[in-house]
Design a protein around this motif. Structure first.
Motif, mmCIF file in Angstrom:
data_model
loop_
_atom_site.group_PDB
_atom_site.id
_atom_site.type_symbol
_atom_site.label_atom_id
_atom_site.label_comp_id
_atom_site.label_asym_id
_atom_site.label_seq_id
_atom_site.Cartn_x
_atom_site.Cartn_y
_atom_site.Cartn_z
ATOM 1 N N THR A 325 0.912 -1.140 0.276
ATOM 2 C CA THR A 325 -0.542 -0.044 0.089
ATOM 3 C C THR A 325 1.261 1.027 0.216
ATOM 4 N N GLU A 326 2.284 1.399 1.253
ATOM 5 C CA GLU A 326 2.842 2.390 1.091
ATOM 6 C C GLU A 326 3.708 2.623 -0.543
ATOM 7 N N THR A 327 4.076 1.583 -1.543
ATOM 8 C CA THR A 327 4.604 1.400 -2.524
ATOM 9 C C THR A 327 4.185 2.268 -4.501
ATOM 10 N N THR A 328 2.461 2.725 -3.064
ATOM 11 C CA THR A 328 1.990 2.558 -5.065
ATOM 12 C C THR A 328 1.048 1.629 -5.979
ATOM 13 N N PRO A 329 1.643 0.558 -5.839
ATOM 14 C CA PRO A 329 1.990 -0.014 -5.109
ATOM 15 C C PRO A 329 3.475 -1.277 -5.692
ATOM 16 N N VAL A 330 3.269 -0.988 -7.175
ATOM 17 C CA VAL A 330 4.233 -2.164 -7.355
ATOM 18 C C VAL A 330 5.844 -1.697 -7.220
ATOM 19 N N THR A 331 6.495 -2.728 -6.783
ATOM 20 C CA THR A 331 8.257 -1.637 -7.163
ATOM 21 C C THR A 331 8.418 -3.352 -7.321
ATOM 22 N N ARG A 354 10.866 -16.272 -7.695
ATOM 23 C CA ARG A 354 11.859 -15.791 -6.751
ATOM 24 C C ARG A 354 10.846 -14.132 -7.263
ATOM 25 N N THR A 355 10.368 -12.812 -6.355
ATOM 26 C CA THR A 355 10.062 -12.321 -6.263
ATOM 27 C C THR A 355 9.834 -11.516 -7.130
ATOM 28 N N GLY A 356 11.158 -11.175 -7.996
ATOM 29 C CA GLY A 356 11.193 -10.439 -9.125
ATOM 30 C C GLY A 356 12.688 -8.843 -8.945
ATOM 31 N N LEU A 357 12.587 -8.592 -10.339
ATOM 32 C CA LEU A 357 13.532 -7.585 -10.132
ATOM 33 C C LEU A 357 12.935 -6.444 -9.941
ATOM 34 N N ILE A 358 13.236 -5.028 -9.103
ATOM 35 C CA ILE A 358 12.777 -3.979 -8.754
ATOM 36 C C ILE A 358 12.366 -2.955 -10.598
ATOM 37 N N LEU A 359 11.906 -2.357 -10.277
ATOM 38 C CA LEU A 359 11.520 -1.505 -11.579
ATOM 39 C C LEU A 359 11.770 -0.205 -11.286
ATOM 40 N N PRO A 360 12.774 0.354 -12.106
ATOM 41 C CA PRO A 360 13.151 1.632 -12.665
ATOM 42 C C PRO A 360 13.117 2.258 -12.156
ATOM 43 N N GLY A 361 14.149 3.035 -10.857
ATOM 44 C CA GLY A 361 12.929 4.588 -10.308
ATOM 45 C C GLY A 361 13.638 4.329 -9.355
ATOM 46 N N LEU A 362 13.909 3.214 -8.732
ATOM 47 C CA LEU A 362 13.447 2.923 -7.126
ATOM 48 C C LEU A 362 14.894 2.476 -7.392
ATOM 49 N N GLU A 363 14.773 2.627 -5.578
ATOM 50 C CA GLU A 363 16.065 2.352 -4.700
ATOM 51 C C GLU A 363 16.251 1.100 -3.544
ATOM 52 N N MET A 364 17.004 0.488 -3.424
ATOM 53 C CA MET A 364 16.545 -0.833 -1.969
ATOM 54 C C MET A 364 17.851 -0.842 -1.457
ATOM 55 N N ARG A 365 17.879 -1.261 0.074
ATOM 56 C CA ARG A 365 18.887 -2.365 0.928
ATOM 57 C C ARG A 365 18.554 -3.374 1.945
ATOM 58 N N LEU A 366 19.015 -3.816 1.694
ATOM 59 C CA LEU A 366 18.766 -5.325 2.792
ATOM 60 C C LEU A 366 19.665 -4.952 4.325
ATOM 61 N N VAL A 367 19.288 -5.265 5.504
ATOM 62 C CA VAL A 367 19.515 -4.343 6.502
ATOM 63 C C VAL A 367 19.425 -5.284 7.592
ATOM 64 N N ASP A 368 20.672 -6.110 8.395
ATOM 65 C CA ASP A 368 20.176 -7.110 9.763
ATOM 66 C C ASP A 368 19.100 -6.359 10.490
ATOM 67 N N SER A 369 19.228 -7.234 11.633
ATOM 68 C CA SER A 369 18.726 -5.963 13.276
ATOM 69 C C SER A 369 19.352 -5.355 13.635
ATOM 70 N N ASN A 370 20.705 -5.200 13.256
ATOM 71 C CA ASN A 370 21.418 -3.760 13.619
ATOM 72 C C ASN A 370 21.444 -3.023 12.912
ATOM 73 N N GLY A 371 20.776 -2.701 11.670
ATOM 74 C CA GLY A 371 20.543 -1.628 10.432
ATOM 75 C C GLY A 371 21.774 -1.759 9.671
ATOM 76 N N GLN A 372 22.554 -2.981 9.987
ATOM 77 C CA GLN A 372 23.974 -3.365 8.996
ATOM 78 C C GLN A 372 23.417 -3.555 7.282
ATOM 79 N N ASP A 373 23.530 -3.752 6.387
ATOM 80 C CA ASP A 373 23.614 -3.945 5.390
ATOM 81 C C ASP A 373 23.874 -5.029 4.623
#
Length: 542
Positions: A325-331, A354-373
Motif C-alpha cells: 500500500t505504501e509503494t503505490t504499490p508495484v516495486t 523469485r519475487t522479482g527485479l526492482i522497477l526502474p526508478g527505485l532503490e533498495m537495501r537489505l539490512v540486519d537487526s542492527n541496521g547494517q547492510d
C-alpha cells in the motif's frame, strides 16, 4: 525544459485523443455495459461539473465504496483531475475500520455501489462528515434507501456538460488516499500524489508485464485496494480495451469474460488464480484462454505448483509482482532476463518463483537487526528497505506510525528478503511471520510453497506455535482438494516434504481445515490462524 506538471489529466487526454474509439466493457447490474474512451471523457467531464455543484473544494475527500466498474473508473479521473482527493474505501474492512477510515479521511461525499448500500446504511449515523450519498446504479429510479440526501449517479451527471477544462496545479498535490488492511490496530492512511501515480504508471508499462493498445486488460485486483495496482491509469494511458468484472464476481464470471472479451492481460492475487484454475478443471473445454498473453499475480507468494498448472494445463504464463500500500504499490516484477534463457526449463521455472527485479526508478537495501547492510549473495537475509518517487514519506495524520516505518529516509517494508547475484529479490517472509526455532529462522512462505506442491493440497498456510524447548515450531494448516479429503493424512504431507526442505524445517504437526481465513484483500490471515491455535497445538519433540 517546460515546467510541466505531471498530472493524471494527461492520461485521460491521451486516451480520448488517440484512442477515442477503443472500448471499455463493464459487467453492470442489468447486463454488460459498453462504451468508448470518447464516452469516458464526456462522462468524466459531466461528473466533474457535478462535483463542482456539490460544493466539494480542492483538497477535500470524496469516498468511493464500489467494485471494479466503469463508474468507479470515472471517479478515478473526475475526482483527482479536479484537484480533489479520491478515498477508495476497502469494502471488506470490518465495520469499526470502515467507520474509522471514512471519519479519519473526513469524506464529504460517498459514492456507493447499489448492492453495497445496506453496508453504508448501517454506518451512516456514525459518519458526521458525510453530507451527500451518491448511489451508483444502472436503474432509472433511485433504489429504496434509508440514506439521507441520496441521489442517483446517473441523475447526478445527466444534465451536465460533456466538456470540462481541468485545472493545472502542483504535481505533488494529493490525488488518492487509501488505507492499509490493518491486521492489528486501525488502518493507516496512505496519500498518493499525481506525480507518484504518473511515474508509477510509466514504469508499469515496462517489459512483458507491460501493456499496449492491442491488449485487452481485466483488472481483477480491486479498485478499492492500492489503485488496482495502477491498472486503471496505465491501461487507459495506452488505450487498451478494458474489461471490468463488476459486483461480486466469481471464478465463473472471470472465465466467461476472458473467453468472450478475448482478454490478453489480467492481474490478481493467488487465491483468485486458484479459483479460476478450479473452474477450468471443473469445466474442461468450456472456456477458451488462447487470447491470454500473460497474467500477473501479487499480494502473496506465488506457489510453484500453481505456476506450473497454468503453464502446463492452460498454456498461460503466470508471473509474479510485489508491492505494498505504501509503494503505490508495484516495486518488483518477476520477468525472465535474457541471461536465464540458457537454463534448463526446470531451473527457469524455479526462477519464476523469485519475487522479482526492482522497477526502474527505485532503490533498495537489505539490512540486519542492527541496521547494517547485508550482501546480495542469495543467502544473507535482511529487512527490505525502499525509497523512490512513488514510495510514501509519511502516513496520513499519523506521526507515531510514520516514525516507526522510516529510517534515514528509507521505508521499512517489514518484509525479510534476500537478493541473488542475478538481481532477483526473494521475499522469505513478513517479519511477524518468520518462525524462530532453536535460534534459526524458518520461512513460512517457502514451507507453504513446498506443501502446495503436493497434488492433493488446494491451499496451505504455515504459522509458528510456541514450543517449550525450541521457542517456536511450524504448524501446517492445510486445505485438501475435495477428492483427497479422508484419503490424505498428516504423515502423507510430512513425508512429501522430506526431500524438499531441511529436516528441522518440517512441521511438527499438520491440521486439516475446510478453508484458510483470508484478509480483506484476499491474503491468508495468519493472525486469525495464530489466534485459533496459539493455545498449543504441537507435540514436544526432543
Amino acid at each position: 525544459m517546460m515546467h510541466y506538471p505531471l498530472l493524471l489529466k494527461s492520461v485521460l487526454y491521451r486516451a480520448s485523443t488517440v484512442y477515442p474509439e477503443k472500448e471499455i466493457v463493464s459487467r453492470d447490474y442489468s447486463g454488460v455495459f459498453r462504451y468508448t474512451y470518447r464516452d469516458l471523457n464526456h462522462r468524466v467531464a459531466k461528473l466533474a461539473h457535478a462535483l463542482d455543484k456539490l460544493g466539494i473544494q480542492a483538497g477535500e475527500r470524496v469516498g468511493s465504496f464500489a467494485w471494479n466498474n466503469h463508474r468507479h473508473l470515472e471517479l478515478y479521473f473526475a475526482v483527482p483531475c479536479t484537484e480533489r482527493v479520491l478515498h477508495t474505501i476497502n469494502i471488506r474492512l470490518f465495520r469499526e475500520q470502515l467507520v474509522y477510515t471514512i471519519n479519519h479521511a473526513e469524506d464529504r461525499v460517498l459514492f456507493v455501489d447499489e448492492d453495497l448500500v445496506p453496508v453504508i446504511e448501517d454506518l451512516a449515523d456514525e459518519l458526521p462528515t458525510v453530507e451527500q450519498y451518491v448511489i451508483m446504479t444502472d436503474k432509472s429510479d433511485l433504489p429504496t434507501t434509508k440514506l439521507k440526501n441520496a441521489v442517483s449517479y446517473e441523475a447526478l451527471i445527466q444534465n451536465e456538460s460533456p466538456d470540462y477544462k481541468f485545472p493545472e496545479f502542483d504535481e505533488w498535490t494529493p490525488a488518492i488516499i487509501g488505507y492499509t488492511s490493518a491486521t492489528t490496530g486501525n488502518p493507516k492512511g496512505v496519500v498518493y500524489t499525481h506525480r507518484g501515480l504518473y511515474l508509477h504508471c510509466l514504469t508499469s508499462l515496462v517489459g512483458e508485464l507491460g501493456v499496449d493498445e492491442r491488449d485487452v486488460t481485466m483488472p481483477i485486483v480491486p479498485m478499492f485496494h492500492v489503485n488496482a495496482w495502477g491498472r486503471p491509469y496505465s491501461d487507459t494511458w495506452v488505450g487498451a480495451k478494458q474489461v471490468y468484472p463488476g459486483a461480486r464476481p466469481t471464478p465463473k464470471d472471470f472465465c466467461e469474460l476472458i473467453h468472450k472479451e478475448r482478454v490478453t492481460f489480467s492481474a490478481g492475487v493467488p487465491t483468485i488464480w486458484m479459483g479460476i484454475l478450479q473452474e477450468m478443471r471443473t469445466n474442461p473445454g468450456k472456456y477458451d484462454f488462447s487470447s491470454i498473453r500473460v497474467l500477473m499475480s501479487g499480494g502473496s507468494a506465488l506457489p510453484l505448483s500453481l505456476t506450473k498448472a497454468y503453464q502446463e494445463e492452460l498454456g498461460v504464463r503466470l508471473y509474479q509482482g510485489y508491492g505494498q500500500t505504501e509503494t503505490t504499490p508495484v516495486t518488483f516484477t518477476n520477468v525472465p532476463k535474457s541471461a536465464l534463457d540458457a537454463l534448463p526449463q526446470e531451473d527457469r521455472m524455479r526462477m519464476r518463483m523469485r519475487t522479482g527485479l526492482i522497477l526502474p526508478g527505485l532503490e533498495m537495501r537489505l539490512v540486519d537487526s542492527n541496521g547494517q547492510d547485508v550482501p546480495f549473495d542469495g543467502k544473507s537475509m535482511g529487512e527490505l528497505l525502499l525509497r523512490g518517487p512513488w514510495v510514501i514519506e509519511e502516513y496520513y495524520k499519523n506521526p507515531e506510525k510514520t516514525t516507526e516505518a522510516f529510517v534515514d529516509g528509507w521505508f521499512r517494508t517489514g518484509d525479510i528478503a534476500m537478493m541473488d547475484e542475478m538481481g532477483y529479490l526473494q521475499i522469505t517472509d513478513r517479519t511477524k511471520d518468520l518462525i524462530k526455532s532453536g535460534g534459526e529462522w524458518i520461512s513460512s512462505v517457502d514451507l507453504e510453497n513446498a506443501i502446495m506442491g503436493h497434488p492433493a493440497v488446494q491451499e496451505a498456510a504455515v504459522i509458528g506455535i510456541k514450543h517449550e524447548k525450541w521457542q517456536e515450531r511450524p504448524l501446517a494448516c492445510v486445505v485438501l482438494k475435495a477428492e483427497a479429503k479422508g484419503k490424505v493424512g498428516r504423515e502423507d504431507i510430512l513425508s512429501f516434504l522430506e526431500d524438499k526442505v531441511a529436516k528441522w524445517w518440517i512441521p511438527d504437526d499438520v491440521v486439516f481445515i475446510n478453508e484458510i481465513p483470508k484478509t480483506s484483500v484476499g491474503k491468508f490471515s495468519k493472525k486469525t490462524l495464530r489466534e485459533q491455535f496459539e493455545s498449543g497445538r504441537l507435540n514436544t519433540r526432543a
